[in-house]
Design an enzyme around this catalytic site. Structure first.
Site, PDB file in Angstrom:
ATOM      1  N   SER A 182       0.827  -1.202   0.000  1.00  0.00           N
ATOM      2  CA  SER A 182       0.000   0.000   0.000  1.00  0.00           C
ATOM      3  C   SER A 182       0.868   1.261   0.000  1.00  0.00           C
ATOM      4  O   SER A 182       1.901   1.327   0.648  1.00  0.00           O
ATOM      5  CB  SER A 182      -0.894   0.003   1.242  1.00  0.00           C
ATOM      6  OG  SER A 182      -1.664   1.182   1.302  1.00  0.00           O
TER       7      SER A 182
ATOM      8  N   ALA B  79       6.867  11.192   4.183  1.00  0.00           N
ATOM      9  CA  ALA B  79       5.866  11.626   5.155  1.00  0.00           C
ATOM     10  C   ALA B  79       4.664  12.140   4.380  1.00  0.00           C
ATOM     11  O   ALA B  79       4.245  13.290   4.520  1.00  0.00           O
ATOM     12  CB  ALA B  79       6.421  12.704   6.088  1.00  0.00           C
TER      13      ALA B  79
ATOM     14  N   GLY C  29       1.564  11.177   4.548  1.00  0.00           N
ATOM     15  CA  GLY C  29       0.482  11.482   5.487  1.00  0.00           C
ATOM     16  C   GLY C  29      -0.871  10.950   5.080  1.00  0.00           C
ATOM     17  O   GLY C  29      -1.894  11.595   5.322  1.00  0.00           O
TER      18      GLY C  29
ATOM     19  N   CYS D   8       1.247   3.640  10.874  1.00  0.00           N
ATOM     20  CA  CYS D   8       1.775   4.715  10.035  1.00  0.00           C
ATOM     21  C   CYS D   8       2.485   5.757  10.894  1.00  0.00           C
ATOM     22  O   CYS D   8       1.861   6.359  11.773  1.00  0.00           O
ATOM     23  CB  CYS D   8       0.661   5.383   9.234  1.00  0.00           C
ATOM     24  SG  CYS D   8       1.284   6.675   8.128  1.00  0.00           S
TER      25      CYS D   8
ATOM     26  N   ILE E 229       7.110  -5.401   8.078  1.00  0.00           N
ATOM     27  CA  ILE E 229       7.012  -4.235   8.926  1.00  0.00           C
ATOM     28  C   ILE E 229       6.589  -3.022   8.092  1.00  0.00           C
ATOM     29  O   ILE E 229       6.850  -2.978   6.884  1.00  0.00           O
ATOM     30  CB  ILE E 229       8.350  -3.943   9.626  1.00  0.00           C
ATOM     31  CG1 ILE E 229       9.452  -3.665   8.612  1.00  0.00           C
ATOM     32  CG2 ILE E 229       8.753  -5.041  10.572  1.00  0.00           C
ATOM     33  CD1 ILE E 229      10.781  -3.182   9.187  1.00  0.00           C
ATOM     34  N   ASN E 230       5.976  -2.070   8.768  1.00  0.00           N
ATOM     35  CA  ASN E 230       5.816  -0.760   8.150  1.00  0.00           C
ATOM     36  C   ASN E 230       7.168  -0.054   8.258  1.00  0.00           C
ATOM     37  O   ASN E 230       8.146  -0.618   8.724  1.00  0.00           O
ATOM     38  CB  ASN E 230       4.693   0.026   8.853  1.00  0.00           C
ATOM     39  CG  ASN E 230       4.054   1.060   7.936  1.00  0.00           C
ATOM     40  OD1 ASN E 230       4.708   1.637   7.074  1.00  0.00           O
ATOM     41  ND2 ASN E 230       2.773   1.297   8.118  1.00  0.00           N
TER      42      ASN E 230
ATOM     43  N   GLY F  87      13.146   0.929   2.137  1.00  0.00           N
ATOM     44  CA  GLY F  87      14.155   0.615   1.134  1.00  0.00           C
ATOM     45  C   GLY F  87      15.073  -0.508   1.587  1.00  0.00           C
ATOM     46  O   GLY F  87      14.917  -1.054   2.685  1.00  0.00           O
TER      47      GLY F  87
ATOM     48  N   GLY G 139       9.477  -5.034   3.747  1.00  0.00           N
ATOM     49  CA  GLY G 139      10.503  -4.145   4.256  1.00  0.00           C
ATOM     50  C   GLY G 139      11.805  -4.339   3.522  1.00  0.00           C
ATOM     51  O   GLY G 139      12.574  -5.248   3.816  1.00  0.00           O
TER      52      GLY G 139
END
Length: 303
Positions: A21, A70, A72, A131, A192-193, A218, A244
């Protein structure tokens, strides 16, 4: 013949590759480049109840072996996603899709998921409690086991489809949070986020992005992601989606050996829009190289 199909929460995928996503929109831009129906599925752009413009610019910056963002949670809001985005997506993607949902309260998570649950094309929910780029929501739910469990229960109460909770790495004990989500009824865990990161412009002596800090993603984060996937996959009894820093078929094999049933590809899509296509095409070669005949057989193969 290499068997690259997997089963994710009761739904069969042709392969384990899932664009993450926030890196794949609603798919139709990538469909102009290649047939995205070759994907296992994809997780569409993070959706909230109300439309969000996102954070001020600049909000993306490159850095060594990765990037900081970021954005958002910029999105048109759930009503427009249902009325405008999903019909366009439906024209180019003919499999079940993963709905990524964020919120700023239990009620918002539940209401957004309830509205999307009625959409036939949605196969799973990926509930983002992780997030790091928004204030007053997002990651705040993902840093405490009790809060994570409350979100899980709220969403499960209003949905009929598998609920996968997306976890933050910006915690002391990610296993405790994963187990709390499992106990609250989660059907799967994704992780992971992004890691919380920051860079400073030496000329201006100010942060390079307006939000000061943002999500670091990255190749540089792959070892951290792999370690956390391994820890969580061996602590819960529900499927895990690993992500990740994944950039190639070898990374996918590593993630699956660590315990991932499926693997999301994120930042790499922004560097090379064909990366998921190329990973899928390369999987049989890498499997043959390492003596693997079926991907299902290697899930959690490292103890």
């Amino acid at each position: 013949m290499a068997e690259i199909n997997v089963n994710l929460c009761g739904i069969e995928l042709d392969n384990p590759i899932i664009p993450a996503s926030g890196t794949f929109g609603f798919g139709y831009e990538f469909a102009e480049l290649y047939d995205i129906n070759m994907l296992g599925t994809f997780s569409f752009k993070g959706t909230t109840r109300e439309a969000r413009f996102g954070n001020p610019t600049p909000r993306i910056a490159e850095c060594t072996a990765g990037m900081i963002n970021a954005v958002g949670l910029q999105n048109p809001g759930v009503e427009k996603v249902i009325s405008e985005e999903l019909p366009k997506m439906r024209q180019v993607f003919h499999k079940k899709v993963m709905a990524n949902v964020s919120g700023f309260s239990l009620e918002e998570y539940a209401e957004t998921c309830k509205m999307l649950d009625a959409c036939e094309e949605i196969g799973w929910f990926e509930v983002n409690i992780s997030c790091p780029n928004v204030h007053g929501g997002g990651m705040s739910f993902g840093t405490d086991p009790k809060a994570a469990a409350e979100v899980t229960r709220a969403v499960k109460a209003v949905t009929t489809k598998p609920v996968i909770i997306k976890l933050s790495p910006n915690v002391t004990d990610i296993v405790a949070i994963a187990k709390a989500c499992e106990e609250a009824g989660a059907d799967g865990i994704s992780l992971i986020n992004t890691l919380l990161g920051m860079r400073i412009d030496l000329r201006t002596r100010k942060p390079v992005i307006a939000n000061k800090m943002g999500g670091f993603s990255g190749p540089a984060i792959f070892p951290v992601a792999l370690r956390m996937v391994y820890q969580v996959a061996h602590a819960v009894n529900i499927p895990v989606i690993g992500m990740g820093g994944v950039t190639c078929a070898e990374d996918v094999i590593e993630m699956m050996l660590a315990g991932a049933t499926a693997v999301e590809v994120g930042a790499a899509n922004l560097v090379d829009p064909y990366v998921c296509r190329d990973i899928i095409n390369d999987l049989p070669r890498v499997m043959e190289k390492y003596g693997i005949t079926s991907l299902k057989d290697i899930i959690g193969g490292v103890r």
